[in-house]
Design a protein around this motif. Structure first.
Motif, short mmCIF file in Angstrom:
data_model
loop_
_atom_site.label_atom_id
_atom_site.label_comp_id
_atom_site.label_asym_id
_atom_site.label_seq_id
_atom_site.Cartn_x
_atom_site.Cartn_y
_atom_site.Cartn_z
N GLU A 166 28.41 38.35 42.01
CA GLU A 166 28.01 36.96 41.81
C GLU A 166 27.37 36.36 43.05
O GLU A 166 26.71 35.31 42.98
CB GLU A 166 29.24 36.12 41.39
CG GLU A 166 30.30 35.95 42.45
CD GLU A 166 31.26 37.14 42.56
OE1 GLU A 166 32.20 37.04 43.37
OE2 GLU A 166 31.06 38.14 41.83
N ASP A 167 27.56 37.01 44.20
CA ASP A 167 26.97 36.54 45.45
C ASP A 167 25.58 37.13 45.71
O ASP A 167 24.90 36.71 46.65
CB ASP A 167 27.88 36.89 46.63
CG ASP A 167 29.25 36.23 46.54
OD1 ASP A 167 29.29 35.00 46.44
OD2 ASP A 167 30.25 36.97 46.55
N THR B 273 32.86 44.54 46.62
CA THR B 273 31.75 45.01 47.43
C THR B 273 31.05 46.21 46.79
O THR B 273 29.85 46.40 46.95
CB THR B 273 32.22 45.38 48.85
OG1 THR B 273 33.33 46.29 48.77
CG2 THR B 273 32.65 44.14 49.61
N ARG B 274 31.80 46.99 46.03
CA ARG B 274 31.19 48.11 45.31
C ARG B 274 30.22 47.59 44.26
O ARG B 274 29.11 48.11 44.10
CB ARG B 274 32.26 48.98 44.66
CG ARG B 274 31.74 50.28 44.07
CD ARG B 274 32.87 51.09 43.48
NE ARG B 274 33.91 51.37 44.47
CZ ARG B 274 35.10 51.87 44.18
NH1 ARG B 274 35.42 52.15 42.91
NH2 ARG B 274 35.98 52.10 45.13
N PHE C 143 28.67 44.75 44.35
CA PHE C 143 27.53 44.20 45.09
C PHE C 143 26.57 45.33 45.46
O PHE C 143 25.35 45.20 45.34
CB PHE C 143 28.02 43.48 46.34
CG PHE C 143 26.95 42.72 47.07
CD1 PHE C 143 26.82 41.36 46.91
CD2 PHE C 143 26.08 43.37 47.94
CE1 PHE C 143 25.83 40.64 47.60
CE2 PHE C 143 25.09 42.67 48.62
CZ PHE C 143 24.97 41.31 48.45
N ALA C 144 27.12 46.45 45.91
CA ALA C 144 26.30 47.60 46.30
C ALA C 144 25.49 48.13 45.13
O ALA C 144 24.29 48.43 45.27
CB ALA C 144 27.18 48.70 46.88
N TYR C 145 26.14 48.24 43.97
CA TYR C 145 25.42 48.70 42.78
C TYR C 145 24.28 47.75 42.45
O TYR C 145 23.17 48.18 42.11
CB TYR C 145 26.37 48.77 41.58
CG TYR C 145 27.37 49.91 41.62
CD1 TYR C 145 27.11 51.09 42.30
CD2 TYR C 145 28.58 49.80 40.95
CE1 TYR C 145 28.04 52.13 42.33
CE2 TYR C 145 29.51 50.83 40.97
CZ TYR C 145 29.23 52.00 41.65
OH TYR C 145 30.14 53.02 41.66
N ALA C 146 24.54 46.45 42.53
CA ALA C 146 23.52 45.46 42.20
C ALA C 146 22.34 45.54 43.15
O ALA C 146 21.17 45.49 42.74
CB ALA C 146 24.12 44.05 42.22
N ALA C 147 22.63 45.67 44.45
CA ALA C 147 21.58 45.74 45.45
C ALA C 147 20.72 46.99 45.25
O ALA C 147 19.47 46.92 45.28
CB ALA C 147 22.18 45.73 46.85
#
Length: 319
Positions: free
Chosen positions: A119-120, A145-146, A148-152
């Motif tokens: 969401e960030d 954080t995992r 987030f990593a997938y999204a990035a």
């Protein structure tokens, strides 16, 4: 929002380095520094004159303020860093050693950065970067954080950006070795450039030669694998070329922490500047060699002129 050469993300911590050798519980005096694999890379790239951005969360505490101040001083873009009032910034303590690797104790559980979730994630911020550099540490810190990593990773690949991935294995952060291997390889095979150390490559692939480790990832679609061989230099292999790049001679190793991140700085910057593959790996070797000759995680990283001067030193022969 400024254009970036490289964007990265992860957790930064305040680091207290022992001023004298000995067991950590007996040390009375420490020096405060900044720690974090991804911030090391952002700092190293910025010192070379590239525009680097770092995404994260910090606590609204003295450590969080210190992290932001240090990165601002290094000209790292912090537009995607949020202050979280609910959780603290992490920190670590590190021993001083005369030989070998230092002891590091972490105090990071429940940190603000560990709650940086999908969401960030700001697509616009990441889209402004030419390249994404990732490590395996956010994969291990938390489910947030995992994600987030997938999204990035997914977003940057979707818009045609290049991605480098350093496994940077932290076994103590994972629930099991098998989980670490499976999830790390899941991400690695989607990257363009994979940068393991030789021991990490053995753990992740089950192979024990640089050629076989590289082939494992190339067969899965990775474009380039560069394996750090310590005092033997680095092995690289792509779909069209392979070889070993000799190391720079280091007469005294002071601290090995940050050497791998320094290598990534050299390689990624070189590739972004259209150096040949061998030249980019050689630059990685140079910054890695400079890194191990200083006590802090990134103290030895050079600016552009220092790098040029250092790379005039002859490289050593490898037996």
């Amino acid at each position: 929002m400024q254009k970036l050469d490289v964007v990265t993300f992860g957790e930064a911590m305040a680091m207290f380095m022992a001023e004298t050798p000995g067991p950590l519980h007996e040390i009375e005096h420490f020096t405060r520094e900044l720690a974090g694999a991804e911030t090391n890379v952002a700092i190293g790239l910025s010192r070379l004159g590239l525009k680097a951005g770092w995404a994260s969360k910090v606590g609204s505490d003295a450590f969080g303020q210190f992290i932001m101040k240090r990165l601002t001083e290094e000209n790292v873009d912090l537009e995607h860093v949020y202050t979280d009032e609910r959780f603290p910034s992490g920190f670590q303590i590190k021993s001083k050693v005369l030989t070998g690797d230092p002891e590091v104790q972490y105090f990071r559980r429940g940190s603000a950065a560990s709650f940086m979730g999908v969401e960030d994630f700001q697509k616009e911020y990441f889209s402004n970067a030419r390249h994404l550099h990732m490590t395996g540490i956010p994969l291990a810190i938390s489910s947030h954080t995992r994600a987030f990593a997938y999204a990035a990773l997914s977003h940057m690949k979707e818009i045609g950006r290049t991605v480098s991935f350093d496994p940077n294995l932290r076994p103590t952060l994972w629930t099991s070795k098998q989980e670490m291997i499976e999830i790390t390889n899941k991400i690695a095979q989607k990257a363009d450039y994979v940068l393991p150390g030789i021991s990490e490559g053995e753990i992740l692939t089950g192979f024990n030669t640089p050629q076989d480790i590289a082939s494992f990832y190339l067969d899965k679609g990775v474009k380039l694998v560069v394996i750090k061989l310590g005092d033997k230099g680095a092995f690289y292999k792509s779909g069209i070329e392979e070889g070993v790049v000799k190391p720079y001679e280091v007469k005294e190793v002071i601290d090995t922490v940050g050497a791998g991140d320094g290598f990534a700085v050299g390689l990624v910057s070189g590739l972004l500047e259209n150096l040949s593959l061998q030249e980019a790996v050689l630059r990685g070797n140079a910054i890695g060699a400079l890194a191990v000759q200083s006590a802090g995680d990134n103290d030895g990283y050079p600016n552009r002129q220092q790098l040029i001067e250092y790379m005039k030193i002859p490289i050593q022969e490898v037996n």
